[in-house]
Design a protein around this motif. Sequence first.
Motif, PDB file in Angstrom:
ATOM      1  N   LEU A   1     -23.486  92.250   8.556  1.00  0.00           N
ATOM      2  CA  LEU A   1     -22.164  92.658   8.070  1.00  0.00           C
ATOM      3  C   LEU A   1     -22.134  94.121   7.647  1.00  0.00           C
ATOM      4  O   LEU A   1     -21.073  94.737   7.606  1.00  0.00           O
ATOM      5  N   THR A   2     -23.287  94.701   7.340  1.00  0.00           N
ATOM      6  CA  THR A   2     -23.350  96.097   6.904  1.00  0.00           C
ATOM      7  C   THR A   2     -23.236  97.087   8.057  1.00  0.00           C
ATOM      8  O   THR A   2     -22.999  98.269   7.826  1.00  0.00           O
ATOM      9  N   LEU A  56     -26.236  86.293  16.414  1.00  0.00           N
ATOM     10  CA  LEU A  56     -26.776  85.894  15.124  1.00  0.00           C
ATOM     11  C   LEU A  56     -26.331  86.895  14.076  1.00  0.00           C
ATOM     12  O   LEU A  56     -26.631  88.084  14.174  1.00  0.00           O
ATOM     13  N   LEU A  57     -25.584  86.425  13.086  1.00  0.00           N
ATOM     14  CA  LEU A  57     -25.158  87.251  11.960  1.00  0.00           C
ATOM     15  C   LEU A  57     -26.129  86.994  10.827  1.00  0.00           C
ATOM     16  O   LEU A  57     -26.181  85.896  10.278  1.00  0.00           O
ATOM     17  N   LEU A 113     -13.821  87.140  10.373  1.00  0.00           N
ATOM     18  CA  LEU A 113     -14.519  86.041  11.049  1.00  0.00           C
ATOM     19  C   LEU A 113     -13.713  84.746  11.064  1.00  0.00           C
ATOM     20  O   LEU A 113     -14.069  83.796  11.751  1.00  0.00           O
ATOM     21  N   GLU A 114     -12.637  84.706  10.304  1.00  0.00           N
ATOM     22  CA  GLU A 114     -11.842  83.486  10.138  1.00  0.00           C
ATOM     23  C   GLU A 114     -11.393  82.845  11.456  1.00  0.00           C
ATOM     24  O   GLU A 114     -11.586  81.644  11.648  1.00  0.00           O
ATOM     25  N   PHE A 146     -20.509  80.967  24.704  1.00  0.00           N
ATOM     26  CA  PHE A 146     -20.706  81.720  23.462  1.00  0.00           C
ATOM     27  C   PHE A 146     -21.220  80.802  22.355  1.00  0.00           C
ATOM     28  O   PHE A 146     -20.748  79.687  22.180  1.00  0.00           O
ATOM     29  N   ARG A 147     -22.237  81.289  21.617  1.00  0.00           N
ATOM     30  CA  ARG A 147     -22.777  80.584  20.461  1.00  0.00           C
ATOM     31  C   ARG A 147     -22.885  81.555  19.297  1.00  0.00           C
ATOM     32  O   ARG A 147     -23.272  82.702  19.484  1.00  0.00           O
ATOM     33  N   PHE A 148     -22.544  81.074  18.093  1.00  0.00           N
ATOM     34  CA  PHE A 148     -22.525  81.933  16.913  1.00  0.00           C
ATOM     35  C   PHE A 148     -23.345  81.283  15.807  1.00  0.00           C
ATOM     36  O   PHE A 148     -23.121  80.127  15.452  1.00  0.00           O
ATOM     37  N   TYR A 149     -24.303  82.036  15.279  1.00  0.00           N
ATOM     38  CA  TYR A 149     -25.161  81.573  14.201  1.00  0.00           C
ATOM     39  C   TYR A 149     -25.048  82.543  13.032  1.00  0.00           C
ATOM     40  O   TYR A 149     -24.895  83.749  13.236  1.00  0.00           O
ATOM     41  N   MET A 150     -25.148  82.014  11.833  1.00  0.00           N
ATOM     42  CA  MET A 150     -25.172  82.849  10.632  1.00  0.00           C
ATOM     43  C   MET A 150     -26.359  82.407   9.784  1.00  0.00           C
ATOM     44  O   MET A 150     -26.598  81.204   9.633  1.00  0.00           O
ATOM     45  N   THR A 151     -27.086  83.366   9.233  1.00  0.00           N
ATOM     46  CA  THR A 151     -28.219  83.045   8.366  1.00  0.00           C
ATOM     47  C   THR A 151     -28.097  83.805   7.053  1.00  0.00           C
ATOM     48  O   THR A 151     -27.446  84.846   6.977  1.00  0.00           O
TER      49      THR A 151
END
Length: 115
Positions: free
Chosen positions: A16-17, A36-37, A48-49, A78-83
């Motif tokens: 995000l930075t 990957l975020l 991101l909403e 498309f695949r989206f991951y957040m860690t």
Amino acid sequence: WVKNMEKETGIDVIKLTEKDYLRTLANGIRFGRAVLLENIGESLDAALEPLLQKQTFKQGGSEVIKMGDDIIPYHPDFRFYMTTKMRNPHYQPEVSVKVSLLNFFVTLDGLEDQL
């Protein structure tokens, strides 16, 4: 774990930075790449909403998603991951219903916090 899982197809890693993280995310959506975020906090960027709610619609016969002012073709691969690096994050209910939460960092303290 996520990076190893997507190693064969390739994964774009963003934070995000970074000032152009939305552009990298848009390219992932457009071309069907995994994104990957990393290192998110307990609150998420409002941009991101639409993605978290998967607010896609048909335009000109193809599936698209509106992110900000841009309408982006939505690729089905498309695949989206957040860690996060937080030990025991507490997300608002509005966020929790939009995502699947997996905790790979289970500790005794974290389990006790959940009691």
